[in-house]
Design a protein around this motif. Sequence first.
Motif, PDB file in Angstrom:
ATOM      1  N   ARG A  27       9.673   1.312  -8.154  1.00 45.20           N
ATOM      2  CA  ARG A  27      11.025   1.841  -8.392  1.00 45.20           C
ATOM      3  C   ARG A  27      11.455   1.398  -9.786  1.00 45.20           C
ATOM      4  NH1 ARG A  27      15.931   2.137  -4.050  1.00 45.20           N
ATOM      5  NH2 ARG A  27      17.617   2.585  -5.493  1.00 45.20           N
ATOM      6  N   THR A  28      12.363   2.140 -10.394  1.00 44.81           N
ATOM      7  CA  THR A  28      12.835   1.785 -11.737  1.00 44.81           C
ATOM      8  C   THR A  28      13.414   0.379 -11.723  1.00 44.81           C
ATOM      9  OG1 THR A  28      13.335   4.103 -12.167  1.00 44.81           O
ATOM     10  CG2 THR A  28      14.324   2.462 -13.630  1.00 44.81           C
ATOM     11  N   PHE A  29      12.825  -0.473 -12.547  1.00 50.97           N
ATOM     12  CA  PHE A  29      13.158  -1.896 -12.501  1.00 50.97           C
ATOM     13  C   PHE A  29      14.631  -2.172 -12.793  1.00 50.97           C
ATOM     14  CE2 PHE A  29      12.268  -6.228 -12.305  1.00 50.97           C
ATOM     15  CZ  PHE A  29      12.638  -6.896 -13.459  1.00 50.97           C
ATOM     16  N   SER A  30      15.215  -1.421 -13.716  1.00 52.09           N
ATOM     17  CA  SER A  30      16.608  -1.680 -14.101  1.00 52.09           C
ATOM     18  C   SER A  30      17.597  -1.329 -12.995  1.00 52.09           C
ATOM     19  CB  SER A  30      16.958  -0.918 -15.376  1.00 52.09           C
ATOM     20  OG  SER A  30      16.756   0.469 -15.185  1.00 52.09           O
ATOM     21  N   SER A  31      17.137  -0.673 -11.959  1.00 51.48           N
ATOM     22  CA  SER A  31      18.033  -0.357 -10.840  1.00 51.48           C
ATOM     23  C   SER A  31      18.225  -1.556  -9.914  1.00 51.48           C
ATOM     24  CB  SER A  31      17.483   0.825 -10.032  1.00 51.48           C
ATOM     25  OG  SER A  31      16.299   0.470  -9.338  1.00 51.48           O
ATOM     26  N   PHE A  32      17.470  -2.624 -10.193  1.00 53.36           N
ATOM     27  CA  PHE A  32      17.555  -3.813  -9.363  1.00 53.36           C
ATOM     28  C   PHE A  32      18.285  -4.946 -10.072  1.00 53.36           C
ATOM     29  CE2 PHE A  32      15.083  -2.387  -5.959  1.00 53.36           C
ATOM     30  CZ  PHE A  32      13.864  -1.894  -6.362  1.00 53.36           C
ATOM     31  N   ALA A  33      19.146  -5.633  -9.336  1.00 57.49           N
ATOM     32  CA  ALA A  33      19.514  -6.988  -9.708  1.00 57.49           C
ATOM     33  C   ALA A  33      18.415  -7.875  -9.124  1.00 57.49           C
ATOM     34  CB  ALA A  33      20.865  -7.358  -9.119  1.00 57.49           C
ATOM     35  N   MET A  34      17.999  -8.857  -9.895  1.00 56.92           N
ATOM     36  CA  MET A  34      16.860  -9.690  -9.483  1.00 56.92           C
ATOM     37  C   MET A  34      17.311 -11.127  -9.240  1.00 56.92           C
ATOM     38  SD  MET A  34      14.353  -7.590  -9.436  1.00 56.92           S
ATOM     39  CE  MET A  34      13.070  -8.812  -9.127  1.00 56.92           C
ATOM     40  N   GLY A  35      16.553 -11.806  -8.411  1.00 60.67           N
ATOM     41  CA  GLY A  35      16.894 -13.191  -8.120  1.00 60.67           C
ATOM     42  C   GLY A  35      15.669 -14.017  -7.788  1.00 60.67           C
ATOM     43  N   TYR A 111      23.268 -14.116  -2.378  1.00 58.59           N
ATOM     44  CA  TYR A 111      22.909 -14.409  -0.992  1.00 58.59           C
ATOM     45  C   TYR A 111      21.680 -13.633  -0.565  1.00 58.59           C
ATOM     46  CZ  TYR A 111      27.541 -16.388  -1.148  1.00 58.59           C
ATOM     47  OH  TYR A 111      28.640 -17.131  -1.492  1.00 58.59           O
ATOM     48  N   SER A 112      20.884 -14.211   0.307  1.00 56.67           N
ATOM     49  CA  SER A 112      19.633 -13.590   0.748  1.00 56.67           C
ATOM     50  C   SER A 112      19.848 -12.184   1.282  1.00 56.67           C
ATOM     51  CB  SER A 112      18.977 -14.443   1.838  1.00 56.67           C
ATOM     52  OG  SER A 112      18.624 -15.716   1.371  1.00 56.67           O
ATOM     53  N   TYR A 113      20.925 -11.981   2.038  1.00 55.30           N
ATOM     54  CA  TYR A 113      21.137 -10.688   2.681  1.00 55.30           C
ATOM     55  C   TYR A 113      21.450  -9.573   1.692  1.00 55.30           C
ATOM     56  CZ  TYR A 113      26.190 -11.542   2.224  1.00 55.30           C
ATOM     57  OH  TYR A 113      27.445 -11.789   1.742  1.00 55.30           O
ATOM     58  N   GLU A 114      21.759  -9.946   0.464  1.00 57.10           N
ATOM     59  CA  GLU A 114      22.069  -8.945  -0.559  1.00 57.10           C
ATOM     60  C   GLU A 114      20.809  -8.362  -1.194  1.00 57.10           C
ATOM     61  OE1 GLU A 114      24.730 -11.723  -2.717  1.00 57.10           O
ATOM     62  OE2 GLU A 114      26.241 -10.126  -2.516  1.00 57.10           O
ATOM     63  N   TYR A 115      19.677  -9.011  -0.944  1.00 54.55           N
ATOM     64  CA  TYR A 115      18.425  -8.571  -1.540  1.00 54.55           C
ATOM     65  C   TYR A 115      17.625  -7.725  -0.555  1.00 54.55           C
ATOM     66  CZ  TYR A 115      19.333 -11.590  -5.492  1.00 54.55           C
ATOM     67  OH  TYR A 115      19.893 -12.147  -6.626  1.00 54.55           O
ATOM     68  N   ASP A 116      16.994  -6.697  -1.065  1.00 59.14           N
ATOM     69  CA  ASP A 116      16.309  -5.719  -0.238  1.00 59.14           C
ATOM     70  C   ASP A 116      14.801  -5.910  -0.172  1.00 59.14           C
ATOM     71  OD1 ASP A 116      18.686  -4.021  -1.888  1.00 59.14           O
ATOM     72  OD2 ASP A 116      18.647  -3.778   0.298  1.00 59.14           O
ATOM     73  N   TYR A 117      14.244  -6.504  -1.208  1.00 57.25           N
ATOM     74  CA  TYR A 117      12.796  -6.648  -1.291  1.00 57.25           C
ATOM     75  C   TYR A 117      12.457  -8.069  -1.741  1.00 57.25           C
ATOM     76  CZ  TYR A 117      13.233  -1.568  -1.416  1.00 57.25           C
ATOM     77  OH  TYR A 117      13.563  -0.266  -1.133  1.00 57.25           O
TER      78      TYR A 117
END
Length: 128
Positions: A27-35, A111-117
């Motif tokens: 998926r387009t990387f910039s569409s993600f906030a990363m953590g 928070y963990s629940y905010e992340y999808d992958y």
Amino acid sequence: QVQLVESGGGSVQAGASLRLSCIVSGRTFSSFAMGWFRQAPGMEREFVAGISGYGHRTKYGDSAKGRFTISRDNAKSTVYLQIDTLKPEDTAVYYCAAGVASHSDSVVFQYSYEYDYWGQGTQVTVSS
């Protein structure tokens, strides 16, 4: 299919530095906030750092302030975690995570629940 693959962990002595990397595909990387999160044996998973889609906003967990730096290179679909002056208490499995943020550069998830992958994790072991 979105995949996250971490690298850069290892066994080091206290005082050393490491740079963890996480490359994202599917998926387009910039569409993600990363953590980045970490989990030590017998402990809860802990938020380390987060970064917005284009890297202009960052957030750090209390234990990460001062020695940890998160960054990203959207051209390489990669997020990094620089850890300086490593301490034995930094020993943990470090996980990379991606949260759908629709190309926003103002959103940083904590928070963990905010992340999808999630990636599979990379072990960091620090000896004294």
